[in-house]
Enzyme design. Structure first.
Site, PDB file in Angstrom:
ATOM      1  N   HIS A  93     -14.558  44.406  -4.848  1.00  0.00           N
ATOM      2  CA  HIS A  93     -13.837  43.571  -5.822  1.00  0.00           C
ATOM      3  C   HIS A  93     -12.866  44.404  -6.650  1.00  0.00           C
ATOM      4  CE1 HIS A  93     -17.961  42.002  -5.136  1.00  0.00           C
ATOM      5  NE2 HIS A  93     -17.287  40.927  -4.818  1.00  0.00           N
TER       6      HIS A  93
HETATM    7 FE1  FES Z   1     -17.770  44.380  -6.987  1.00  0.00          FE
HETATM    8 FE2  FES Z   1     -17.788  47.015  -6.611  1.00  0.00          FE
HETATM    9  S1  FES Z   1     -16.293  45.830  -7.561  1.00  0.00           S
HETATM   10  S2  FES Z   1     -19.274  45.572  -5.969  1.00  0.00           S
END
Ligand code: FES
Length: 183
Positions: A148
């Site tokens: 993410h």
């Molecule tokens: Fe979501 Fe690393 S940014 S698991």
């Protein structure tokens, strides 16, 4: 004859059952192959954390290099910072951070160039990539989580993205100038 018919029927039933079971089995394997990476990337439980230690020879890691080890079934990053990275990390000590921690708090005295962190993103547990890997260099130079988009700086401190905390520094000590004992 009756006997032959019965045999054929029984065989047919067995074959259908087998196909049914095989289909279920395939679905199970499919589900497991999807679930396993997620499970294997989840943060370690306290029980697992209490279970083992690891010794790592850090003497051969050159400035700018890092190695990935495994500690209690989780990825562990050991990196030797370059003088430039140390200077950048110290400069950033004073900058507003989500999870404030100076480089000195994240390394051992006399070994500020050796950074030891878990390779587990503090958002949902994916394995971050090093700055040198692929297109994910990012503006902070440290680690990038491909799941993410969290960015950690050269000291593994969260700078951007959804992760709430810095990469965890596990308990460890220097047994000698070149060997650390983690756990
Ligand atoms: Fe979501 Fe690393 S940014 S698991």
């Amino acid at each position: 004859t009756a006997a032959t018919t019965e045999l054929t029927t029984a065989d047919g039933v067995r074959r259908r059952d087998w196909i049914h079971v095989a289909a279920l089995g395939t679905a199970g394997v499919g589900a497991a192959s999807v679930l396993f990476p997620l499970i294997s990337q989840m943060a370690p439980s306290q029980d697992v954390l209490a279970a083992s230690t690891t010794e790592i020879d850090v003497g051969a890691i050159q400035p700018g290099q890092s190695i990935k080890a495994t500690f209690r079934k989780q990825p562990l990053f050991v990196k030797r910072l370059t003088p430039e990275e140390i200077a950048a990390a110290k400069k950033d000590d004073a900058v507003d951070m989500r999870d404030p921690a100076a480089l000195a708090e994240r390394t051992k005295e006399g070994h500020e160039d050796v950074l030891v962190t878990m390779g587990v993103c503090t958002h949902l547990g994916c394995v971050p990539l090093g700055a040198a890997e692929g297109e994910n260099k990012g503006e902070f130079g440290g680690y990038f989580c491909p799941c993410h988009g969290s960015h950690y700086d050269v000291a593994g401190r969260i700078r951007k993205g959804p992760a709430p905390k810095n990469l965890l520094v596990p308990e460890y000590e220097f047994k000698s100038d070149t060997v650390i004992r983690v756990g």
